[in-house]
Design a protein around this motif. Sequence first.
Motif, PDB file in Angstrom:
ATOM      1  N   CYS B  35     -51.570 -16.724  70.087  1.00 17.64           N
ATOM      2  CA  CYS B  35     -52.962 -16.908  70.498  1.00 17.64           C
ATOM      3  C   CYS B  35     -53.839 -15.765  69.979  1.00 17.64           C
ATOM      4  O   CYS B  35     -54.960 -15.984  69.524  1.00 17.64           O
ATOM      5  N   THR B  36     -53.331 -14.539  70.052  1.00 18.17           N
ATOM      6  CA  THR B  36     -54.109 -13.402  69.579  1.00 18.17           C
ATOM      7  C   THR B  36     -54.334 -13.493  68.067  1.00 18.17           C
ATOM      8  O   THR B  36     -55.446 -13.264  67.575  1.00 18.17           O
ATOM      9  N   PHE B  38     -54.372 -16.214  66.223  1.00 16.48           N
ATOM     10  CA  PHE B  38     -55.332 -17.295  65.940  1.00 16.48           C
ATOM     11  C   PHE B  38     -56.755 -16.838  66.179  1.00 16.48           C
ATOM     12  O   PHE B  38     -57.670 -17.141  65.400  1.00 16.48           O
ATOM     13  N   THR B  39     -56.977 -16.082  67.277  1.00 17.01           N
ATOM     14  CA  THR B  39     -58.330 -15.616  67.561  1.00 17.01           C
ATOM     15  C   THR B  39     -58.787 -14.638  66.481  1.00 17.01           C
ATOM     16  O   THR B  39     -59.924 -14.710  66.004  1.00 17.01           O
ATOM     17  N   LEU B  41     -57.830 -14.619  63.474  1.00 14.78           N
ATOM     18  CA  LEU B  41     -58.059 -15.425  62.272  1.00 14.78           C
ATOM     19  C   LEU B  41     -59.475 -16.010  62.280  1.00 14.78           C
ATOM     20  O   LEU B  41     -60.190 -15.964  61.278  1.00 14.78           O
ATOM     21  N   GLY B  42     -59.886 -16.546  63.454  1.00 21.58           N
ATOM     22  CA  GLY B  42     -61.225 -17.119  63.576  1.00 21.58           C
ATOM     23  C   GLY B  42     -62.295 -16.075  63.298  1.00 21.58           C
ATOM     24  O   GLY B  42     -63.232 -16.312  62.531  1.00 21.58           O
ATOM     25  N   ALA B  43     -62.142 -14.896  63.910  1.00 20.42           N
ATOM     26  CA  ALA B  43     -63.115 -13.833  63.701  1.00 20.42           C
ATOM     27  C   ALA B  43     -63.109 -13.370  62.246  1.00 20.42           C
ATOM     28  O   ALA B  43     -64.156 -13.098  61.654  1.00 20.42           O
ATOM     29  N   VAL B  45     -62.414 -15.164  59.552  1.00 26.42           N
ATOM     30  CA  VAL B  45     -63.091 -16.109  58.666  1.00 26.42           C
ATOM     31  C   VAL B  45     -64.599 -15.953  58.745  1.00 26.42           C
ATOM     32  O   VAL B  45     -65.290 -15.948  57.726  1.00 26.42           O
ATOM     33  N   LEU B  46     -65.120 -15.794  59.972  1.00 28.25           N
ATOM     34  CA  LEU B  46     -66.563 -15.587  60.106  1.00 28.25           C
ATOM     35  C   LEU B  46     -66.980 -14.323  59.362  1.00 28.25           C
ATOM     36  O   LEU B  46     -67.967 -14.309  58.630  1.00 28.25           O
ATOM     37  N   TRP B  48     -65.481 -12.927  56.863  1.00 29.15           N
ATOM     38  CA  TRP B  48     -65.338 -13.148  55.422  1.00 29.15           C
ATOM     39  C   TRP B  48     -66.568 -13.894  54.872  1.00 29.15           C
ATOM     40  O   TRP B  48     -67.159 -13.511  53.856  1.00 29.15           O
TER      41      TRP B  48
END
Lengths: 323, 298
Positions: B35-36, B38-39, B41-43, B45-46, B48
Amino acid sequence: MAALSERISTSTMQTIRRTPKTTFDPVFRWASCASAVLVLLVLAGILGSMVYGGWPAFREFGFGFVTSSVWNVGKEEFGAWVAIAGTLTSALIALVIGVPISIGIAIFLTQLCPPWLKRPVSTTVELLAAVPSIIYGMWGLFVFAPLFARYVQMPVSSLVEGMPILGTVLYARVPSGVGLLTAGIILAIMIIPFIASITRDILDQIPTILRESAYGIGCTTWEVVRHVLLPQAGVSIIGAIMLGLGRALGETMAVTFVIGNANRLSLSLFDPSSTIASRIANEFNEASDLHFNALLALGCILFLVTFTVLVLARLLIARMRTR
Amino acid sequence: MMNEASRTVPMTTGPAWGRVRPGRRIADRTLKIVCTVFTALGAFVLGWILLMLIWEGGSALSLDVFTQVTPGPGTEGGGIANAIVGSFILTLLGIAVATPVGVLAGTYLAEYGRGSKLAEAIRFVNDILLAAPSILIGLFVYTLMVPPLGGYSGWAGGVALAIIAVPVIVRTTEDMLRLVPGSLREAGAALGAPMSTVIVRISWRAARAGMVTGILLATARIAGETAPLLFTALNNNFWFSPNLMGGVSNLPVMIYQFALAPYENWRSLAWAGALVITLSILALSIAARLLLKKDHVR
């Protein structure tokens, strides 16, 4: 609240007393009701215009419009299958990648995140949802696709070449980076914020006492998630996923940039393809006559598919709210 | 919107780890790590995407970008001033049309139509419209306005954007009005005020910040919309003319056309446009969140 009611008692009361019955009252009521009905009419209008505009194409090709994969503008032969298949496949890829990540983010935000980090992380995730889709398209085409071609498509293609099934599905004749899989990945990035924030809201709605009692009898976080949260929120989370699916099916600009807009059917995920939305965006301004009708018929199919998905999603999410 | 109660569960809650079977411990550890990651990863991409925008768009920015009109194919120089002004006007037009309709419809749902079947249906349809593909709204407005009015027009673009903005405003207006306590309305009614006065003077006033937030969010939503403008306002490469009967140049369509064109100059202008539009939208969304936060504290 105290300040508010004080203001009312001093300033508004005088005016209210002087105007016991106004003509404004019925007008206001009528206007607000009319505005609300307008929302209904817009949805009816969208469906009506698609069916009306697409009708000549449906009449000309019949059911073959859906099943045929020939799209030849010059010969005026139109079949929607390539676009339908591209829409469904790219959305499916987006779900396969996006759903675990979204649920992981939601679990992190509701169960694991230290309080001070909660606001910045959820803001970041929600800002991802605000970035316009055309930006994702540009990033996908100019930044992601070249990297993807070089570091994924080329090595994978040379690895699987000649293999029975993988050799077809994961082989790129021209490793350009654009194609069905790239579109699916970009779509996944776009739907993650939506699914994650709805799932987080759903998990937040679960009564804390359930969670606390599970922790109280010695459950680990994994067990609380697996045996308390997911069974409680399961149906609503499926609703959230379908809402994301609705977005993925109808997304236009990002997909138009990275899917390659090919008209032929290919079994490889690395090959260019097209979706209903990307084909409409690409060809609409040059279309006339039957071509134009065929594009509106495509729009009609897209409308029916997304409408069904969204209605199901709303029904599933509503079940949680009413309980 | 964090649930008050969920915040009180400390992240370290769990069994006494010494007596836990290794299998359970591994499953728990895995979940937390996944879960950590994945989170993060989301941050990532933004971050990037934003860095890329600032890198590519920032290097294309100059004073010319904001003062010159879009250049012809293959020529040097030029800017995107006409697209910025056009986008601004289309967005403003869309919001100007959508705000009264959205606020009134939201008011109907929250105040007049409580519990009625019609309100129930409209709420449902509004939620569908909120998530409906924007390209379909573009097609609808095309068949409604473009051939009847004799061609692509700024008016059609404004209407298409308005249709996208309305469901956002309806939703937030209704939600915010529902938060206004009923006792306030009863107090107004007890003074003998007609319902419209109670709504305008009491409910709207109490929900003001939330309603403005909805309008800001709707503005952010439509400012970057491309698909519906492709079929309605289209684009042109000239200075904005006050006549909205013709095509109106706008940032999203300009970015779409310039980014896919084979000219280096056009491409860098597309990046500059992308930077301008993304920063404006992020600023709008952040402003909306701050406004709502302030409202909640009160």
